[in-house]
Design a protein around this motif. Structure first.
Motif, PDB file in Angstrom:
ATOM      1  N   TYR A  53      46.362  43.515  43.250  1.00 17.46           N
ATOM      2  CA  TYR A  53      46.860  42.165  42.986  1.00 17.46           C
ATOM      3  C   TYR A  53      48.364  42.186  42.724  1.00 17.46           C
ATOM      4  CZ  TYR A  53      47.715  37.834  40.451  1.00 17.46           C
ATOM      5  OH  TYR A  53      48.236  36.651  40.028  1.00 17.46           O
ATOM      6  N   GLU A  54      48.788  43.116  41.881  1.00 14.41           N
ATOM      7  CA  GLU A  54      50.207  43.199  41.509  1.00 14.41           C
ATOM      8  C   GLU A  54      51.088  43.589  42.694  1.00 14.41           C
ATOM      9  OE1 GLU A  54      50.070  45.845  38.140  1.00 14.41           O
ATOM     10  OE2 GLU A  54      49.395  44.242  36.799  1.00 14.41           O
ATOM     11  N   LYS A  55      50.530  44.312  43.655  1.00 16.72           N
ATOM     12  CA  LYS A  55      51.291  44.708  44.844  1.00 16.72           C
ATOM     13  C   LYS A  55      51.157  43.696  45.986  1.00 16.72           C
ATOM     14  CE  LYS A  55      50.775  49.638  43.926  1.00 16.72           C
ATOM     15  NZ  LYS A  55      50.107  50.872  44.343  1.00 16.72           N
ATOM     16  N   GLY A  56      50.427  42.613  45.745  1.00 18.34           N
ATOM     17  CA  GLY A  56      50.226  41.621  46.793  1.00 18.34           C
ATOM     18  C   GLY A  56      49.233  42.050  47.854  1.00 18.34           C
ATOM     19  N   LEU A  57      48.365  43.000  47.515  1.00 16.52           N
ATOM     20  CA  LEU A  57      47.401  43.543  48.477  1.00 16.52           C
ATOM     21  C   LEU A  57      45.946  43.230  48.104  1.00 16.52           C
ATOM     22  CD1 LEU A  57      49.058  47.065  48.876  1.00 16.52           C
ATOM     23  CD2 LEU A  57      49.241  45.108  50.445  1.00 16.52           C
ATOM     24  N   LEU A  58      45.749  42.206  47.283  1.00 18.27           N
ATOM     25  CA  LEU A  58      44.405  41.917  46.789  1.00 18.27           C
ATOM     26  C   LEU A  58      43.433  41.590  47.926  1.00 18.27           C
ATOM     27  CD1 LEU A  58      42.478  41.648  44.428  1.00 18.27           C
ATOM     28  CD2 LEU A  58      43.150  39.242  44.254  1.00 18.27           C
ATOM     29  N   ASP A  59      43.851  40.750  48.866  1.00 17.98           N
ATOM     30  CA  ASP A  59      42.944  40.381  49.961  1.00 17.98           C
ATOM     31  C   ASP A  59      42.476  41.613  50.720  1.00 17.98           C
ATOM     32  OD1 ASP A  59      43.059  37.711  49.320  1.00 17.98           O
ATOM     33  OD2 ASP A  59      44.572  37.226  50.832  1.00 17.98           O
ATOM     34  N   ARG A  60      43.384  42.507  50.973  1.00 13.82           N
ATOM     35  CA  ARG A  60      43.043  43.749  51.681  1.00 13.82           C
ATOM     36  C   ARG A  60      42.061  44.590  50.862  1.00 13.82           C
ATOM     37  NH1 ARG A  60      47.674  48.046  53.299  1.00 13.82           N
ATOM     38  NH2 ARG A  60      46.293  49.825  53.332  1.00 13.82           N
ATOM     39  N   SER A  61      42.319  44.702  49.563  1.00 16.84           N
ATOM     40  CA  SER A  61      41.450  45.489  48.688  1.00 16.84           C
ATOM     41  C   SER A  61      40.063  44.858  48.580  1.00 16.84           C
ATOM     42  CB  SER A  61      42.093  45.614  47.305  1.00 16.84           C
ATOM     43  OG  SER A  61      41.351  46.470  46.486  1.00 16.84           O
ATOM     44  N   LEU A  62      40.006  43.549  48.405  1.00 22.15           N
ATOM     45  CA  LEU A  62      38.713  42.864  48.331  1.00 22.15           C
ATOM     46  C   LEU A  62      37.940  43.028  49.632  1.00 22.15           C
ATOM     47  CD1 LEU A  62      39.711  39.551  46.509  1.00 22.15           C
ATOM     48  CD2 LEU A  62      38.328  41.430  45.575  1.00 22.15           C
ATOM     49  N   SER A  63      38.642  42.957  50.744  1.00 21.86           N
ATOM     50  CA  SER A  63      38.001  43.139  52.043  1.00 21.86           C
ATOM     51  C   SER A  63      37.395  44.533  52.157  1.00 21.86           C
ATOM     52  CB  SER A  63      39.022  42.903  53.161  1.00 21.86           C
ATOM     53  OG  SER A  63      38.445  43.163  54.406  1.00 21.86           O
ATOM     54  N   ARG A  64      38.135  45.524  51.703  1.00 22.72           N
ATOM     55  CA  ARG A  64      37.647  46.902  51.773  1.00 22.72           C
ATOM     56  C   ARG A  64      36.381  47.081  50.931  1.00 22.72           C
ATOM     57  NH1 ARG A  64      38.716  52.363  49.400  1.00 22.72           N
ATOM     58  NH2 ARG A  64      39.479  51.305  47.571  1.00 22.72           N
ATOM     59  N   TYR A  65      36.430  46.615  49.672  1.00 25.83           N
ATOM     60  CA  TYR A  65      35.268  46.773  48.796  1.00 25.83           C
ATOM     61  C   TYR A  65      34.085  45.905  49.231  1.00 25.83           C
ATOM     62  CZ  TYR A  65      38.077  49.439  45.476  1.00 25.83           C
ATOM     63  OH  TYR A  65      38.856  50.394  44.889  1.00 25.83           O
ATOM     64  N   SER A  66      34.352  44.798  49.871  1.00 34.53           N
ATOM     65  CA  SER A  66      33.251  43.923  50.263  1.00 34.53           C
ATOM     66  C   SER A  66      32.543  44.400  51.530  1.00 34.53           C
ATOM     67  CB  SER A  66      33.741  42.483  50.428  1.00 34.53           C
ATOM     68  OG  SER A  66      34.643  42.379  51.493  1.00 34.53           O
ATOM     69  N   ARG A  67      33.140  45.334  52.256  1.00 35.34           N
ATOM     70  CA  ARG A  67      32.517  45.834  53.491  1.00 35.34           C
ATOM     71  C   ARG A  67      31.444  46.897  53.258  1.00 35.34           C
ATOM     72  NH1 ARG A  67      37.889  45.707  55.986  1.00 35.34           N
ATOM     73  NH2 ARG A  67      38.036  47.883  55.393  1.00 35.34           N
ATOM     74  N   TYR A  68      31.430  47.531  52.097  1.00 31.78           N
ATOM     75  CA  TYR A  68      30.420  48.565  51.859  1.00 31.78           C
ATOM     76  C   TYR A  68      29.024  47.946  51.909  1.00 31.78           C
ATOM     77  CZ  TYR A  68      33.972  51.941  50.533  1.00 31.78           C
ATOM     78  OH  TYR A  68      35.039  52.796  50.559  1.00 31.78           O
ATOM     79  N   ASP A  69      28.105  48.648  52.556  1.00 32.71           N
ATOM     80  CA  ASP A  69      26.717  48.180  52.582  1.00 32.71           C
ATOM     81  C   ASP A  69      26.146  48.143  51.173  1.00 32.71           C
ATOM     82  OD1 ASP A  69      26.633  48.120  55.462  1.00 32.71           O
ATOM     83  OD2 ASP A  69      26.424  50.311  55.417  1.00 32.71           O
ATOM     84  N   LEU A  70      26.555  49.115  50.361  1.00 34.45           N
ATOM     85  CA  LEU A  70      26.099  49.200  48.977  1.00 34.45           C
ATOM     86  C   LEU A  70      27.279  49.608  48.108  1.00 34.45           C
ATOM     87  CD1 LEU A  70      23.790  49.133  46.891  1.00 34.45           C
ATOM     88  CD2 LEU A  70      23.342  51.539  47.440  1.00 34.45           C
ATOM     89  N   LEU A  71      27.591  48.783  47.136  1.00 36.12           N
ATOM     90  CA  LEU A  71      28.627  49.092  46.157  1.00 36.12           C
ATOM     91  C   LEU A  71      27.945  49.305  44.824  1.00 36.12           C
ATOM     92  CD1 LEU A  71      31.671  49.298  45.429  1.00 36.12           C
ATOM     93  CD2 LEU A  71      31.587  46.833  44.925  1.00 36.12           C
ATOM     94  N   ILE A  72      28.179  50.462  44.219  1.00 35.13           N
ATOM     95  CA  ILE A  72      27.595  50.776  42.918  1.00 35.13           C
ATOM     96  C   ILE A  72      28.708  50.711  41.883  1.00 35.13           C
ATOM     97  CG2 ILE A  72      26.357  52.478  41.523  1.00 35.13           C
ATOM     98  CD1 ILE A  72      25.299  53.638  44.220  1.00 35.13           C
ATOM     99  N   ILE A  73      28.579  49.767  40.949  1.00 32.05           N
ATOM    100  CA  ILE A  73      29.561  49.596  39.877  1.00 32.05           C
ATOM    101  C   ILE A  73      28.898  50.087  38.588  1.00 32.05           C
ATOM    102  CG2 ILE A  73      31.058  48.005  38.633  1.00 32.05           C
ATOM    103  CD1 ILE A  73      30.843  46.110  41.075  1.00 32.05           C
ATOM    104  N   ASP A  74      29.411  51.190  38.084  1.00 31.34           N
ATOM    105  CA  ASP A  74      28.823  51.854  36.930  1.00 31.34           C
ATOM    106  C   ASP A  74      29.527  51.430  35.635  1.00 31.34           C
ATOM    107  OD1 ASP A  74      26.962  53.750  35.868  1.00 31.34           O
ATOM    108  OD2 ASP A  74      28.556  55.257  35.747  1.00 31.34           O
ATOM    109  N   GLU A  75      28.746  51.224  34.615  1.00 30.19           N
ATOM    110  CA  GLU A  75      29.223  51.047  33.237  1.00 30.19           C
ATOM    111  C   GLU A  75      29.946  49.731  32.966  1.00 30.19           C
ATOM    112  OE1 GLU A  75      31.435  54.635  32.333  1.00 30.19           O
ATOM    113  OE2 GLU A  75      29.583  55.712  31.920  1.00 30.19           O
TER     114      GLU A  75
END
Length: 184
Positions: free
Chosen positions: A87-109
């Motif tokens: 977000y601070e680097k102005g790359l949030l859309d790119r980062s969200l796109s990357r994380y949203s493409r995983y078939d399975l995202l495991i968020i621990d803790e």
């Protein structure tokens, strides 16, 4: 499996269901067939520290990898640091796109550390981007009703929970800690 960044290797074969009798063994074993992923459903493992929520999440994630799915395992705090930096680097859309493409995202803790207003908003954006497209597994030491205290924002908490629990299997583990089982 290596690209998924699991902290260690676990399987359901090594999970001690007899030590955690509150768990519906058959329900958890059925998660290995990944039918929940075909329906873009989520899994949430809730319980005190040491009840092996992460073991279950890793086991299912490894099985998903074996079946050819793209999986990422990430600690919630690390995920939020990465999203904030993007977000601070102005790359949030790119980062969200990357994380949203995983078939399975495991968020621990989720819930071990407080989550600030900005980070809660970022997590909402990620959950929203994945909603009804891909599955997410979450581990938390806090009941869903306590998440408003974690996120410190009732509106964002409601929005996150609304999307996560719309298609969800919640496994609440009420047993004792594996790490403390040798103590009296």
């Amino acid at each position: 499996i290596g690209r998924a960044r699991f902290p260690n290797t676990k399987s359901l074969d090594t999970f001690d269901f007899s030590f955690q009798p509150s768990i519906n063994r058959q329900e958890v074993l059925e998660f290995q067939n990944l039918a929940f992923m075909e329906k873009s459903e989520n899994l949430i493992f809730i319980g005190n520290p040491g009840v092996d929520k992460t073991h279950l999440a890793i086991s299912i994630g490894i099985e998903a990898c074996k079946q050819g799915c793209r999986v990422l395992f990430i600690n919630c705090h690390e995920l939020l640091i990465r999203l904030r930096a993007a977000y601070e680097k102005g790359l949030l859309d790119r980062s969200l796109s990357r994380y949203s493409r995983y078939d399975l995202l495991i968020i621990d803790e989720i819930g071990y550390l407080p989550i600030g207003h900005q980070e809660a908003n970022l997590l909402f954006q990620l959950v929203n981007a994945r909603y009804e497209k891909h599955s997410t597994i979450i581990t938390s030491n806090s009941d869903l009703s306590a998440w408003v205290d974690i996120f410190q924002n009732p509106t964002v908490t409601a929005a996150i929970l609304d999307r996560l629990v719309h298609h969800v299997h919640v496994v609440k583990i009420t047993g004792k800690s594996y790490r403390l089982r040798g103590l009296k």
